[in-house]
Design a protein around this motif. Sequence first.
Motif, PDB file in Angstrom:
ATOM      1  N   TYR A   1     -46.866  56.725  74.195  1.00  0.00           N
ATOM      2  CA  TYR A   1     -45.864  56.526  75.234  1.00  0.00           C
ATOM      3  C   TYR A   1     -44.804  55.572  74.703  1.00  0.00           C
ATOM      4  O   TYR A   1     -45.123  54.524  74.129  1.00  0.00           O
TER       5      TYR A   1
ATOM      6  N   SER B   1     -46.629  52.543  72.709  1.00  0.00           N
ATOM      7  CA  SER B   1     -48.083  52.427  72.786  1.00  0.00           C
ATOM      8  C   SER B   1     -48.697  53.703  72.230  1.00  0.00           C
ATOM      9  O   SER B   1     -48.200  54.804  72.492  1.00  0.00           O
TER      10      SER B   1
ATOM     11  N   VAL C   1     -52.610  56.279  74.397  1.00  0.00           N
ATOM     12  CA  VAL C   1     -52.513  56.397  75.853  1.00  0.00           C
ATOM     13  C   VAL C   1     -51.990  57.795  76.188  1.00  0.00           C
ATOM     14  O   VAL C   1     -51.518  58.528  75.316  1.00  0.00           O
ATOM     15  N   GLU C   2     -52.053  58.149  77.461  1.00  0.00           N
ATOM     16  CA  GLU C   2     -51.549  59.451  77.885  1.00  0.00           C
ATOM     17  C   GLU C   2     -50.031  59.489  77.804  1.00  0.00           C
ATOM     18  O   GLU C   2     -49.349  58.540  78.170  1.00  0.00           O
TER      19      GLU C   2
ATOM     20  N   LYS D   1     -49.037  59.756  82.343  1.00  0.00           N
ATOM     21  CA  LYS D   1     -50.227  59.159  82.939  1.00  0.00           C
ATOM     22  C   LYS D   1     -50.637  59.941  84.188  1.00  0.00           C
ATOM     23  O   LYS D   1     -49.921  59.959  85.182  1.00  0.00           O
TER      24      LYS D   1
ATOM     25  N   ARG E   1     -44.456  57.319  84.378  1.00  0.00           N
ATOM     26  CA  ARG E   1     -44.778  55.942  84.724  1.00  0.00           C
ATOM     27  C   ARG E   1     -43.592  55.248  85.381  1.00  0.00           C
ATOM     28  O   ARG E   1     -42.449  55.455  84.976  1.00  0.00           O
TER      29      ARG E   1
ATOM     30  N   TYR F   1     -45.533  49.801  83.075  1.00  0.00           N
ATOM     31  CA  TYR F   1     -46.695  49.880  82.185  1.00  0.00           C
ATOM     32  C   TYR F   1     -47.578  48.663  82.437  1.00  0.00           C
ATOM     33  O   TYR F   1     -47.198  47.530  82.124  1.00  0.00           O
TER      34      TYR F   1
ATOM     35  N   GLU G   1     -54.151  49.213  83.484  1.00  0.00           N
ATOM     36  CA  GLU G   1     -54.262  50.620  83.868  1.00  0.00           C
ATOM     37  C   GLU G   1     -54.252  51.548  82.655  1.00  0.00           C
ATOM     38  O   GLU G   1     -54.306  52.773  82.803  1.00  0.00           O
ATOM     39  N   GLU G   2     -54.132  50.964  81.461  1.00  0.00           N
ATOM     40  CA  GLU G   2     -54.037  51.750  80.228  1.00  0.00           C
ATOM     41  C   GLU G   2     -55.234  51.478  79.317  1.00  0.00           C
ATOM     42  O   GLU G   2     -55.108  51.478  78.083  1.00  0.00           O
TER      43      GLU G   2
END
Length: 248
Positions: A51, A77, A80-81, A84, A89, A92, A96-97
Amino acid sequence: MLSPDLKNALPTTDELPCSDDTPVDNEDQNFLPNILLFLLNSIWANRMDWYFGVDMGVYHTTGVNPRVPVVPDAFLSVGVERKKGGKSRKSYAVWEENGIVPIFTLEMVSHTPGGEYDEKLDIYRKLGVLYYVIYNPEFWRRDQHQPFEVYKLIDENYQLQIGEPYLMPEVGLGIGRHQAVIGGIQQEFLCWYDQQRNRYLTDAEQAQQERSRAEQERQRAEQERQRAEQLAQYLRSLGVDPNNLPGN
């Protein structure tokens, strides 16, 4: 990693502002990071484990208050997805990551100093950001720094690195500066490099390169046609029919 109780006590990104609402000082603070994003969309088009945020709040628990974000001009990052939960998002939040902090952050210095060389450097150090890039093309003399600096977190402290483009093996990319015409204007911008220090081209540059190759191929074909016609004319001057040569 945070304990489940502490994680449950923290706010969600739906409850948090997406940034600190501080306006950018100039258009490049949004434009140049977005070039990096657009490039990455092409370079890593088939990867869904990264991301890249531009002017987005990063919420974390290493500061005085988890509701107060740090807002890089850009950050990356990995692990991560891409989307999300299939959605974009708003901000961030590290909790939650799965505790994954950005591996790369970028700050662009403008006419109003924003603590890039001290306050933000210390925030990213505590957060554990591996690479911190400061881009300061206009005010580096004022700030007594270089226009392009890469800091790497080594033994919990940032150390200034040398070399450009600078390769980041943990990221799988290099970063550096390049001069080119963008939108009809000659200017410097930041760009990604592969591990052999080859610069990744923008979509416009790739299109121009393809047009150049097509034009070169057209010119080669035209030169071959002209040579063939000259040979045919020469053979005719000798009384030889070029369409009726032995072996044809």
